[in-house]
Design an enzyme around this catalytic site. Sequence first.
Site, PDB file in Angstrom:
ATOM      1  N   LEU A  63       0.823  -1.204   0.000  1.00  0.00           N
ATOM      2  CA  LEU A  63       0.000   0.000   0.000  1.00  0.00           C
ATOM      3  C   LEU A  63       0.858   1.255   0.000  1.00  0.00           C
ATOM      4  O   LEU A  63       0.598   2.199  -0.736  1.00  0.00           O
ATOM      5  CB  LEU A  63      -0.933   0.002   1.211  1.00  0.00           C
ATOM      6  CG  LEU A  63      -1.990  -1.101   1.251  1.00  0.00           C
ATOM      7  CD1 LEU A  63      -2.729  -1.094   2.579  1.00  0.00           C
ATOM      8  CD2 LEU A  63      -2.984  -0.925   0.096  1.00  0.00           C
TER       9      LEU A  63
ATOM     10  N   GLY B 206       6.808   3.907   4.277  1.00  0.00           N
ATOM     11  CA  GLY B 206       6.992   5.016   5.195  1.00  0.00           C
ATOM     12  C   GLY B 206       8.401   5.053   5.750  1.00  0.00           C
ATOM     13  O   GLY B 206       9.236   4.201   5.416  1.00  0.00           O
TER      14      GLY B 206
ATOM     15  N   GLY C 215       8.779   1.894   8.028  1.00  0.00           N
ATOM     16  CA  GLY C 215       8.516   0.585   7.456  1.00  0.00           C
ATOM     17  C   GLY C 215       7.501   0.680   6.329  1.00  0.00           C
ATOM     18  O   GLY C 215       7.212   1.769   5.829  1.00  0.00           O
TER      19      GLY C 215
ATOM     20  N   LYS D 117       1.401  -3.468   8.892  1.00  0.00           N
ATOM     21  CA  LYS D 117       2.567  -2.590   8.911  1.00  0.00           C
ATOM     22  C   LYS D 117       3.789  -3.407   9.340  1.00  0.00           C
ATOM     23  O   LYS D 117       3.790  -4.016  10.399  1.00  0.00           O
ATOM     24  CB  LYS D 117       2.335  -1.441   9.906  1.00  0.00           C
ATOM     25  CG  LYS D 117       3.480  -0.442  10.023  1.00  0.00           C
ATOM     26  CD  LYS D 117       3.095   0.664  10.996  1.00  0.00           C
ATOM     27  CE  LYS D 117       4.181   1.714  11.148  1.00  0.00           C
ATOM     28  NZ  LYS D 117       3.777   2.786  12.085  1.00  0.00           N
TER      29      LYS D 117
ATOM     30  N   ASP E  72       0.367  13.158  15.669  1.00  0.00           N
ATOM     31  CA  ASP E  72       0.719  13.086  14.249  1.00  0.00           C
ATOM     32  C   ASP E  72      -0.539  13.086  13.389  1.00  0.00           C
ATOM     33  O   ASP E  72      -0.662  12.307  12.436  1.00  0.00           O
ATOM     34  CB  ASP E  72       1.566  11.843  13.964  1.00  0.00           C
ATOM     35  CG  ASP E  72       2.279  11.918  12.613  1.00  0.00           C
ATOM     36  OD1 ASP E  72       2.442  13.033  12.082  1.00  0.00           O
ATOM     37  OD2 ASP E  72       2.650  10.854  12.081  1.00  0.00           O
TER      38      ASP E  72
END
Length: 333
Positions: free
Chosen positions: A20, A23, A26, A43, A140
């Site tokens: 997908l 980042g 990871g 993730k 965040d």
Amino acid sequence: MGSRDNHLWNHSYYVKVRKLREGSSGSVHLAVDLRYGNQVAIKFIPRGSNSIHVVAREVLNQRLCFHHPHIIQFREVFLSTDHLAIVSEFAAGGDLADYIDRHQAIYKKASMTESNALWLFHQLVTGVNFCHQMGIANRDIKLENTLLMDLSERPLVKLCDFGYSKDEYQGSACKTLCGTPEYVAPEVLARESYNGKAADVWSCGVVLYTLLTGTFPFRDPEEQRLSQVALLQRLFPRILTGQFDMPTTVSKECQSLLRAMLTVDPLRRIPAAHILQHPWMKKFDAAKELAQLQKAARKPVAKGWSMQTDQEIMLLSTEAAKCSSQPQESLPY
């Protein structure tokens, strides 16, 4: 597909569909749970990486917000040969940045109506306020961390990624400079102890401004070609002084809310709970429709949702902090 490209090559029930996104800490992959046929997002964080030490905090804080209609739901953590994996529900509609891109492509304009922005924003703030009630600051909040459960014009919105989150009942006060530059609050830039919840509200203000205008409040679109260093040199002073152009195409009530959220002094900034009571949030009479959406989202816990204990999660994250040199089976708890 080789095992080096497929982190799930030897897993007993998760099968990779596609990557997908990638980042800084990871990658996130779409997978199918063969036991129940549902899609999940996984993730993957490399074992032994600097990001591992925050995984337990990320997962445990997200678990505290379990089964809220506007929080992405945690499923389980497991170890593979080279990675620690965090499994969550999958959001098929992408994120708010994707939504804005689709909206601009369809309607050929950067801004969206206040009614449409309110539909999305109300859900985000509802999720953020719940986190704050639980003592958790996300730290965040941004378009990319606000996910949509489908591709419709009025989707269900869910907050994700608690990697920078802070539990006010655990650990020290917020001091870390974290988050994404365009969304960061002035007190965070000041590198002093700050209230993470107030910083979240500032970030929510940036999100609302961007939904309404298609641009960031503290960035000049003409500065796109500048280097990252040069861009930050212009961005940070504007944030510290609260220097932005109030959009003139929105209502006075909307301007009032933007001003209340993007107030430089965190002690004078509106709290998340008060945002939900602001006149603009009630302007378009979407309460009944939103309540129906939230009720529909409060489903029983899906099959396969793990009941891992805090101790099991801590053990897995501690083990993941070690670099793995021996091949091993994936270890779900």
